[in-house]
Design a protein around this motif. Structure first.
Motif, PDB file in Angstrom:
ATOM      1  N   THR A  66       0.840  -1.192   0.000  1.00 37.39           N
ATOM      2  CA  THR A  66       0.000   0.000   0.000  1.00 37.39           C
ATOM      3  C   THR A  66       0.879   1.249   0.000  1.00 37.39           C
ATOM      4  O   THR A  66       1.790   1.369   0.815  1.00 37.39           O
ATOM      5  CB  THR A  66      -0.924   0.012   1.231  1.00 37.39           C
ATOM      6  OG1 THR A  66      -1.719  -1.179   1.213  1.00 37.39           O
ATOM      7  CG2 THR A  66      -1.839   1.225   1.212  1.00 37.39           C
ATOM      8  N   TYR A  67       0.608   2.136  -0.932  1.00 38.94           N
ATOM      9  CA  TYR A  67       1.355   3.389  -1.061  1.00 38.94           C
ATOM     10  C   TYR A  67       0.431   4.578  -0.835  1.00 38.94           C
ATOM     11  O   TYR A  67      -0.692   4.603  -1.342  1.00 38.94           O
ATOM     12  CB  TYR A  67       1.947   3.516  -2.471  1.00 38.94           C
ATOM     13  CG  TYR A  67       3.362   3.045  -2.573  1.00 38.94           C
ATOM     14  CD1 TYR A  67       4.420   3.910  -2.304  1.00 38.94           C
ATOM     15  CD2 TYR A  67       3.657   1.741  -2.927  1.00 38.94           C
ATOM     16  CE1 TYR A  67       5.728   3.471  -2.392  1.00 38.94           C
ATOM     17  CE2 TYR A  67       4.956   1.299  -3.021  1.00 38.94           C
ATOM     18  CZ  TYR A  67       5.986   2.177  -2.747  1.00 38.94           C
ATOM     19  OH  TYR A  67       7.279   1.753  -2.833  1.00 38.94           O
ATOM     20  N   ASP A  68       0.925   5.543  -0.072  1.00 36.19           N
ATOM     21  CA  ASP A  68       0.243   6.827   0.024  1.00 36.19           C
ATOM     22  C   ASP A  68       0.653   7.628  -1.196  1.00 36.19           C
ATOM     23  O   ASP A  68       1.840   7.896  -1.386  1.00 36.19           O
ATOM     24  CB  ASP A  68       0.650   7.577   1.292  1.00 36.19           C
ATOM     25  CG  ASP A  68       0.084   6.937   2.550  1.00 36.19           C
ATOM     26  OD1 ASP A  68      -1.057   6.443   2.497  1.00 36.19           O
ATOM     27  OD2 ASP A  68       0.791   6.917   3.576  1.00 36.19           O
ATOM     28  N   VAL A  69      -0.308   7.965  -2.038  1.00 33.95           N
ATOM     29  CA  VAL A  69      -0.018   8.746  -3.243  1.00 33.95           C
ATOM     30  C   VAL A  69      -0.603  10.137  -3.027  1.00 33.95           C
ATOM     31  O   VAL A  69      -1.800  10.293  -2.817  1.00 33.95           O
ATOM     32  CB  VAL A  69      -0.623   8.081  -4.503  1.00 33.95           C
ATOM     33  CG1 VAL A  69      -0.297   8.903  -5.742  1.00 33.95           C
ATOM     34  CG2 VAL A  69      -0.117   6.660  -4.658  1.00 33.95           C
ATOM     35  N   LYS A  70       0.280  11.132  -3.063  1.00 34.15           N
ATOM     36  CA  LYS A  70      -0.137  12.516  -2.833  1.00 34.15           C
ATOM     37  C   LYS A  70       0.414  13.366  -3.969  1.00 34.15           C
ATOM     38  O   LYS A  70       1.609  13.357  -4.224  1.00 34.15           O
ATOM     39  CB  LYS A  70       0.399  13.004  -1.498  1.00 34.15           C
ATOM     40  CG  LYS A  70      -0.021  14.403  -1.137  1.00 34.15           C
ATOM     41  CD  LYS A  70       0.495  14.762   0.239  1.00 34.15           C
ATOM     42  CE  LYS A  70       0.008  16.098   0.694  1.00 34.15           C
ATOM     43  NZ  LYS A  70       0.481  16.412   2.049  1.00 34.15           N
ATOM     44  N   ALA A  71      -0.473  14.075  -4.639  1.00 35.03           N
ATOM     45  CA  ALA A  71      -0.064  14.927  -5.755  1.00 35.03           C
ATOM     46  C   ALA A  71      -0.337  16.382  -5.402  1.00 35.03           C
ATOM     47  O   ALA A  71      -1.454  16.727  -4.999  1.00 35.03           O
ATOM     48  CB  ALA A  71      -0.834  14.544  -7.016  1.00 35.03           C
ATOM     49  N   MET A  72       0.686  17.190  -5.549  1.00 32.64           N
ATOM     50  CA  MET A  72       0.520  18.629  -5.390  1.00 32.64           C
ATOM     51  C   MET A  72       0.146  19.186  -6.764  1.00 32.64           C
ATOM     52  O   MET A  72       0.857  18.939  -7.740  1.00 32.64           O
ATOM     53  CB  MET A  72       1.807  19.274  -4.882  1.00 32.64           C
ATOM     54  CG  MET A  72       2.284  18.718  -3.546  1.00 32.64           C
ATOM     55  SD  MET A  72       1.045  18.772  -2.224  1.00 32.64           S
ATOM     56  CE  MET A  72       0.839  20.515  -2.010  1.00 32.64           C
ATOM     57  N   ILE A  73      -0.948  19.889  -6.830  1.00 32.00           N
ATOM     58  CA  ILE A  73      -1.449  20.412  -8.097  1.00 32.00           C
ATOM     59  C   ILE A  73      -1.149  21.905  -8.173  1.00 32.00           C
ATOM     60  O   ILE A  73      -1.441  22.650  -7.239  1.00 32.00           O
ATOM     61  CB  ILE A  73      -2.966  20.162  -8.240  1.00 32.00           C
ATOM     62  CG1 ILE A  73      -3.240  18.658  -8.232  1.00 32.00           C
ATOM     63  CG2 ILE A  73      -3.519  20.829  -9.494  1.00 32.00           C
ATOM     64  CD1 ILE A  73      -4.707  18.289  -8.196  1.00 32.00           C
ATOM     65  N   ASP A  74      -0.546  22.302  -9.272  1.00 29.79           N
ATOM     66  CA  ASP A  74      -0.274  23.716  -9.530  1.00 29.79           C
ATOM     67  C   ASP A  74      -0.223  23.878 -11.044  1.00 29.79           C
ATOM     68  O   ASP A  74       0.816  23.673 -11.662  1.00 29.79           O
ATOM     69  CB  ASP A  74       1.040  24.148  -8.888  1.00 29.79           C
ATOM     70  CG  ASP A  74       1.262  25.652  -9.010  1.00 29.79           C
ATOM     71  OD1 ASP A  74       0.393  26.358  -9.559  1.00 29.79           O
ATOM     72  OD2 ASP A  74       2.325  26.124  -8.564  1.00 29.79           O
ATOM     73  N   VAL A  75      -1.366  24.185 -11.635  1.00 30.24           N
ATOM     74  CA  VAL A  75      -1.451  24.315 -13.090  1.00 30.24           C
ATOM     75  C   VAL A  75      -2.064  25.665 -13.466  1.00 30.24           C
ATOM     76  O   VAL A  75      -2.827  26.248 -12.710  1.00 30.24           O
ATOM     77  CB  VAL A  75      -2.296  23.169 -13.725  1.00 30.24           C
ATOM     78  CG1 VAL A  75      -1.616  21.823 -13.519  1.00 30.24           C
ATOM     79  CG2 VAL A  75      -3.707  23.142 -13.197  1.00 30.24           C
ATOM     80  N   ALA A  76      -1.689  26.119 -14.644  1.00 25.01           N
ATOM     81  CA  ALA A  76      -2.269  27.328 -15.219  1.00 25.01           C
ATOM     82  C   ALA A  76      -3.244  26.894 -16.307  1.00 25.01           C
ATOM     83  O   ALA A  76      -2.932  26.021 -17.118  1.00 25.01           O
ATOM     84  CB  ALA A  76      -1.184  28.223 -15.806  1.00 25.01           C
TER      85      ALA A  76
END
Length: 171
Positions: free
Chosen positions: A81-91
């Motif tokens: 089991t993996y904790d998947v965390k994505a930081m989102i910063d899009v234009a």
């Protein structure tokens, strides 16, 4: 601000101009591109997104999306089991020319005139945040150990033995 029930479709231009915040939760089952992770379908996907404009006037989406995914360990093939965390910063951009005109520090998110499908952004960011190789540390299953020495084949045929025989016959 939206909390709890997430909109399936949204107008990102309007959300950015109004400075809206979208927070809530889905499950992995709600993300079509993650359906292959059968053991993860009931895992919660937590979303927190802020729409707005930066000091240069670019419409942006910033925030994070996170979940737990059960992946096969590439060493022992048992689930990990993996904790998947994505930081989102899009234009937000509406065409390729706008994307090319963005400063290099900004990642473009191409949208059209149709309403934006929120799960498209979430899936894309989670897929990019997944580990390249899933591994236990350490594996719960004992793995066969390699001695590091090449295997010796006692009865291995020398592929050149036939040539040696032919050469010997020619004398």
């Amino acid at each position: 601000m939206f909390s709890g029930q997430l909109p399936q479709f949204l107008d990102p231009r309007k959300y950015a101009d109004q400075g809206r915040v979208v927070e809530g939760q889905l499950t992995v089952r709600d993300l079509p591109r993650l359906q292959d992770y059968k053991d993860s379908l009931d895992q919660p996907v937590v979303i927190s997104l802020a729409f707005g404009r930066d000091e240069e006037g670019h419409r942006r989406i910033e925030g994070e999306v996170s979940t737990k995914l059960v992946l096969p360990c590439q060493r022992c093939l048992e689930p990990v089991t993996y904790d998947v965390k994505a930081m989102i910063d899009v234009a937000l951009v509406w065409n390729e020319d706008q994307a090319k005109a963005l400063p290099e520090r900004l990642d473009p998110w191409l949208i059209g005139d149709d309403p934006m499908v929120l799960t498209d952004l979430l899936e894309e960011e989670l897929l990019l945040a997944m580990p390249l190789v899933a591994l236990h540390d350490p594996c719960p299953t004992a793995l066969p150990h390699d001695s590091g020495e090449p295997e010796k084949h006692e009865n291995a045929d020398n592929p050149f033995a036939v040539l040696a025989q032919l050469k010997g016959q020619g004398k």
